[in-house]
Write a protein that holds these residues in place. Structure first.
Motif, PDB file in Angstrom:
ATOM      1  N   UNK A 130      -2.631  13.039   7.320  1.00  0.00           N
ATOM      2  CA  UNK A 130      -2.244  11.510   7.357  1.00  0.00           C
ATOM      3  C   UNK A 130      -1.755  10.983   8.239  1.00  0.00           C
ATOM      4  N   UNK A 173      -6.585  11.160   6.487  1.00  0.00           N
ATOM      5  CA  UNK A 173      -6.201   9.952   5.883  1.00  0.00           C
ATOM      6  C   UNK A 173      -5.491   9.203   6.674  1.00  0.00           C
ATOM      7  N   UNK A 174      -5.881   7.924   6.482  1.00  0.00           N
ATOM      8  CA  UNK A 174      -5.407   6.498   7.311  1.00  0.00           C
ATOM      9  C   UNK A 174      -4.772   5.635   6.236  1.00  0.00           C
ATOM     10  N   UNK A 175      -3.537   5.050   6.774  1.00  0.00           N
ATOM     11  CA  UNK A 175      -3.036   4.185   5.795  1.00  0.00           C
ATOM     12  C   UNK A 175      -2.679   2.886   6.682  1.00  0.00           C
ATOM     13  N   UNK A 176      -2.502   1.685   5.897  1.00  0.00           N
ATOM     14  CA  UNK A 176      -2.139   0.230   6.627  1.00  0.00           C
ATOM     15  C   UNK A 176      -3.006  -0.009   7.676  1.00  0.00           C
ATOM     16  N   UNK A 177      -2.545  -0.289   8.892  1.00  0.00           N
ATOM     17  CA  UNK A 177      -3.399  -1.149  10.049  1.00  0.00           C
ATOM     18  C   UNK A 177      -4.195   0.091  10.468  1.00  0.00           C
ATOM     19  N   UNK A 182       3.401   4.547  18.047  1.00  0.00           N
ATOM     20  CA  UNK A 182       3.540   3.547  17.012  1.00  0.00           C
ATOM     21  C   UNK A 182       3.021   4.364  15.722  1.00  0.00           C
ATOM     22  N   UNK A 224      -5.776   2.444   8.725  1.00  0.00           N
ATOM     23  CA  UNK A 224      -7.006   2.227   7.870  1.00  0.00           C
ATOM     24  C   UNK A 224      -7.901   1.163   8.282  1.00  0.00           C
ATOM     25  N   UNK A 225      -7.299  -0.142   8.403  1.00  0.00           N
ATOM     26  CA  UNK A 225      -8.055  -1.200   8.904  1.00  0.00           C
ATOM     27  C   UNK A 225      -8.875  -1.200  10.179  1.00  0.00           C
ATOM     28  N   UNK A 272      -0.158   7.345   9.927  1.00  0.00           N
ATOM     29  CA  UNK A 272       0.262   5.755   9.427  1.00  0.00           C
ATOM     30  C   UNK A 272       1.405   5.272  10.339  1.00  0.00           C
ATOM     31  N   UNK A 281       1.008  -7.070   8.987  1.00  0.00           N
ATOM     32  CA  UNK A 281       1.585  -5.734   8.629  1.00  0.00           C
ATOM     33  C   UNK A 281       3.082  -6.089   8.941  1.00  0.00           C
ATOM     34  N   UNK A 298       5.514   3.807   1.946  1.00  0.00           N
ATOM     35  CA  UNK A 298       5.042   2.337   1.509  1.00  0.00           C
ATOM     36  C   UNK A 298       4.651   1.429   2.722  1.00  0.00           C
ATOM     37  N   UNK A 299       3.644   0.495   2.653  1.00  0.00           N
ATOM     38  CA  UNK A 299       3.433  -0.202   3.772  1.00  0.00           C
ATOM     39  C   UNK A 299       3.446  -1.522   3.231  1.00  0.00           C
ATOM     40  N   UNK A 327       1.609  13.169   8.577  1.00  0.00           N
ATOM     41  CA  UNK A 327       2.125  13.917   7.715  1.00  0.00           C
ATOM     42  C   UNK A 327       0.933  14.979   7.383  1.00  0.00           C
ATOM     43  N   UNK A 337       5.041   3.509  10.937  1.00  0.00           N
ATOM     44  CA  UNK A 337       6.483   3.811  10.115  1.00  0.00           C
ATOM     45  C   UNK A 337       6.348   2.946   9.002  1.00  0.00           C
ATOM     46  N   UNK A 338       6.870   3.377   7.923  1.00  0.00           N
ATOM     47  CA  UNK A 338       7.042   3.099   6.449  1.00  0.00           C
ATOM     48  C   UNK A 338       7.910   1.729   6.341  1.00  0.00           C
ATOM     49  N   UNK A 339       7.546   0.929   5.299  1.00  0.00           N
ATOM     50  CA  UNK A 339       8.230  -0.319   5.264  1.00  0.00           C
ATOM     51  C   UNK A 339       8.301  -0.781   3.912  1.00  0.00           C
ATOM     52  N   UNK A 389       0.839  -1.101  -0.132  1.00  0.00           N
ATOM     53  CA  UNK A 389       0.013   0.071   0.097  1.00  0.00           C
ATOM     54  C   UNK A 389       0.925   1.265   0.109  1.00  0.00           C
TER      55      UNK A 389
END
Lengths: 147, 83, 147, 83
Positions: B75, B4-8, B52, B10-11, B77, A131, A119-120, B56, B79-81, A48
């Protein structure tokens, strides 16, 4: 050139773009999805991202590399969406007159990309969905460039 | 403002984006996170541990002390991976 | 895999050989003949080598890399004969589970190749023919791995 | 023994390889270089400055103190410049 896409890419084609008389050294990094994670079989990995900000951050990282090293070219291609083990996920290509600049810039780009680009990764393993957690070793790898 | 929400996140929140009318007491990213978390349910779960989370504002990384105002896009989210 | 050949090679094909589920990171270095040397236009470059010893030294360098880093694969392809500006001259590809090993091993291979593999370059420039002189910077680059 | 020449040494000597019958006083790579240089002409030119030369005995790098004997293959060349 910065691209975020679901389609696959061809490392040979991207390297070929920089094959010119003023370029002596081309370094590429290709990341591949591994088939195992945490001792389990990986079924698939889903990437994502944050559309818009991702491209901005990648551009910024590329500009930063160009200010630090004398480069003839930089390409970053990152895939998003669902990927299977063995599929390519990321490509960084650097072109320079000499090999040290090309090597260092490629490492820098990967280190910064890992810690700055939004990116995730979500893994589907035999036991469920997870995740991916950010790794402190990636932060440390990125930190060495600010010394 | 737009959130905005990303990754977990968002879930847990159950959606990727929404437009919110935050009260005037919400002046920073941290205020916004606390206000969203106070909604309970998935929001409480998503914002339970701010250490955790990353944020942005208008597509620029910022810590939780960064100011936010009406019209901003914020936004949240993990940490990026990537890479 | 070690190859010394007059024919061109395809970096994409060589990278593709290592695209497997147990490989997370593939680094490649492609050397290209530059169009200028000592401020002059380069007409062509001719590579001479020591058949037999070249392959032995390259094998030895590859084995040394595999003892220093955990690698899934190493390829070295080096061309000999007459090459024109813009042509590929050397390729090193390393494959590993993680990126740091792949990057470091590729740099090591290039540094050692430059100082250990018996190749000699002769340049045809506008003003005549010249044998390329070994560079102390290459010796220094190789020496850092023995620290 | 067999002697090989590469790069500008080959050009100066005028050949890439030859078989030589060195006298018994030639016991090392350095002795062989001196004996070849004493032939004069292109050989004298090629072996004028031993610091500019490298050697390999039976395809193994060796300095000028390495022993040589009948049947060995000894190569002389300038520092390598591949890659």
């Amino acid at each position: 050139m910065i691209r975020v896409q679901s389609e696959d890419f061809d490392p040979g084609v991207e390297i070929g773009r920089f094959q010119r008389e003023d370029v002596g050294a081309i370094v590429s990094f290709t990341g591949v999805v591994r088939g195992e994670s945490h001792g389990e079989r990986l079924v698939s990995m889903t990437l994502e991202h944050f559309p818009g900000m991702t491209e901005r951050e990648l551009e910024r990282i590329a500009v930063e590399a160009r200010t630090r090293w004398s480069l003839q070219g930089v390409s970053v291609v990152h895939r998003v969406g669902e990927l299977r083990p063995g599929e390519r996920i990321v490509l960084v290509v650097t072109a320079a007159a000499h090999r040290q600049a090309a090597f260092e810039a490629a490492e820098f780009l990967m280190d910064y990309l890992k810690t700055r680009a939004p990116f995730w990764k979500r893994e589907l393993r035999a036991s469920g969905e997870y995740w991916v957690e950010a790794r402190s070793s990636d932060d440390e790898a990125a930190a060495r460039w600010s010394r | 403002m737009k959130v905005l929400y990303f990754a977990w996140l968002r879930q847990k929140v159950g959606r990727g984006e929404e437009t919110v009318e935050a009260p005037s007491s919400v002046r920073t990213v941290g205020d916004l996170a606390a206000w969203l978390g106070a909604r309970g349910g998935g929001y409480a779960d998503a914002f339970a541990d701010l250490k955790r989370l990353r944020a942005a504002v208008n597509q620029e990384y910022g810590d939780f002390s960064v100011a936010v105002k009406a019209g901003d896009e914020v936004a949240f989210f993990p940490p990026v991976t990537g890479g």
